[in-house]
Design a protein around this motif. Sequence first.
Motif, mmCIF file in Angstrom:
data_model
loop_
_atom_site.group_PDB
_atom_site.id
_atom_site.type_symbol
_atom_site.label_atom_id
_atom_site.label_comp_id
_atom_site.label_asym_id
_atom_site.label_seq_id
_atom_site.Cartn_x
_atom_site.Cartn_y
_atom_site.Cartn_z
ATOM 1 N N GLN A 282 0.830 -1.202 0.000
ATOM 2 C CA GLN A 282 0.000 0.000 0.000
ATOM 3 C C GLN A 282 0.866 1.254 0.000
ATOM 4 O OE1 GLN A 282 -2.558 -0.493 3.394
ATOM 5 N NE2 GLN A 282 -3.790 -2.094 2.419
ATOM 6 N N ARG A 283 1.960 1.202 0.737
ATOM 7 C CA ARG A 283 2.872 2.357 0.791
ATOM 8 C C ARG A 283 3.464 2.637 -0.589
ATOM 9 N NH1 ARG A 283 7.951 4.416 2.522
ATOM 10 N NH2 ARG A 283 7.744 5.807 4.322
ATOM 11 N N VAL A 284 3.886 1.572 -1.274
ATOM 12 C CA VAL A 284 4.443 1.733 -2.623
ATOM 13 C C VAL A 284 3.352 2.157 -3.601
ATOM 14 C CG1 VAL A 284 5.482 0.491 -4.561
ATOM 15 C CG2 VAL A 284 6.356 0.155 -2.246
ATOM 16 N N GLY A 285 2.160 1.561 -3.463
ATOM 17 C CA GLY A 285 1.061 1.921 -4.356
ATOM 18 C C GLY A 285 0.686 3.382 -4.263
ATOM 19 N N SER A 286 0.864 3.965 -3.082
ATOM 20 C CA SER A 286 0.530 5.384 -2.911
ATOM 21 C C SER A 286 1.488 6.285 -3.680
ATOM 22 C CB SER A 286 0.536 5.755 -1.425
ATOM 23 O OG SER A 286 1.854 5.703 -0.893
ATOM 24 N N GLN A 287 2.638 5.727 -4.100
ATOM 25 C CA GLN A 287 3.608 6.517 -4.873
ATOM 26 C C GLN A 287 3.213 6.607 -6.351
ATOM 27 O OE1 GLN A 287 7.475 4.718 -4.387
ATOM 28 N NE2 GLN A 287 7.251 4.514 -2.171
ATOM 29 N N ASP B 264 -7.274 0.809 -6.030
ATOM 30 C CA ASP B 264 -5.901 1.139 -6.395
ATOM 31 C C ASP B 264 -5.860 2.246 -7.450
ATOM 32 O OD1 ASP B 264 -4.955 -0.753 -4.692
ATOM 33 O OD2 ASP B 264 -4.580 -2.271 -6.221
ATOM 34 N N PRO B 265 -4.901 3.179 -7.337
ATOM 35 C CA PRO B 265 -4.802 4.261 -8.330
ATOM 36 C C PRO B 265 -4.615 3.753 -9.758
ATOM 37 C CG PRO B 265 -3.458 4.768 -6.403
ATOM 38 C CD PRO B 265 -3.931 3.348 -6.240
ATOM 39 N N PHE B 266 -3.885 2.638 -9.921
ATOM 40 C CA PHE B 266 -3.663 2.115 -11.273
ATOM 41 C C PHE B 266 -4.977 1.647 -11.892
ATOM 42 C CE2 PHE B 266 -2.568 -1.528 -14.100
ATOM 43 C CZ PHE B 266 -1.950 -0.783 -15.088
ATOM 44 N N TRP B 267 -5.759 0.882 -11.126
ATOM 45 C CA TRP B 267 -7.051 0.406 -11.641
ATOM 46 C C TRP B 267 -7.984 1.579 -11.901
ATOM 47 C CZ3 TRP B 267 -8.913 -3.951 -13.644
ATOM 48 C CH2 TRP B 267 -10.290 -4.085 -13.770
ATOM 49 N N GLN B 268 -8.065 2.507 -10.976
ATOM 50 C CA GLN B 268 -8.926 3.671 -11.169
ATOM 51 C C GLN B 268 -8.493 4.481 -12.381
ATOM 52 O OE1 GLN B 268 -11.769 4.620 -9.615
ATOM 53 N NE2 GLN B 268 -11.676 2.614 -8.639
#
Length: 216
Positions: A71-76, A123-127
């Motif tokens: 989650q921490r990496v995904g927020s980047q 997830d930001p990527f999916w959105q």
Amino acid sequence: MEKQRKAPRGTRKRDVPLTEDGIYAMALRLIDADGVEALTMRKLAAALDANPMSLYHHVPNKDAVLRGVAQRVGSQFRAGEREDIAWQDRLRELALNFRELSLRHPKLMGYSFARPDYIQPEDPFWQGLVDVLSAARLPVSEIPRVAATLCAVFTGLLVGELNGALQRWTTLPPAPAGPDGEDPSPPPQDTIDTMFSCALDAAIVGVENHVARAGG
């Protein structure tokens, strides 16, 4: 006067209290260095100069640590939310940003790609994919299926790049080498960059065709 003995590493009191974010940050450093398999709660505690049992006040186990790190990496991730460019360029930007993040943390991302639940609806990527496909005027009913296909294309390419398969495939000869054949040298990085760009072009054309068929 006898010197006071120093407490063993990991048992003395830390100057700064443990936090979940601090635990995840250190875990990511260890994963980047040695991989997910090498991470243990004991190693993590030692790196934090903390008692191993104190970690369990913040995270219940290694799986929880890995979820927090992911989650921490995904927020980047930068989702490429610009709306002043064509959806094709937005999709290209989205995929390239995803690749950049994967190459920044290859050991973590290689582990994550092997899990069926590594992408979540929030997830930001999916959105970002959903937003781009909406901008392409793809019918709403088609968006999940096309987004899932694009996820498979991009992550499949990245898995091959992260584990070295893509680099090896580019050096395979048209026919099997003889018994004395030498292994060719790995391709330069710009060759791999071009291959990812070529696959991205094909994915964009595929979406364009799908949009055209759905509109016809």
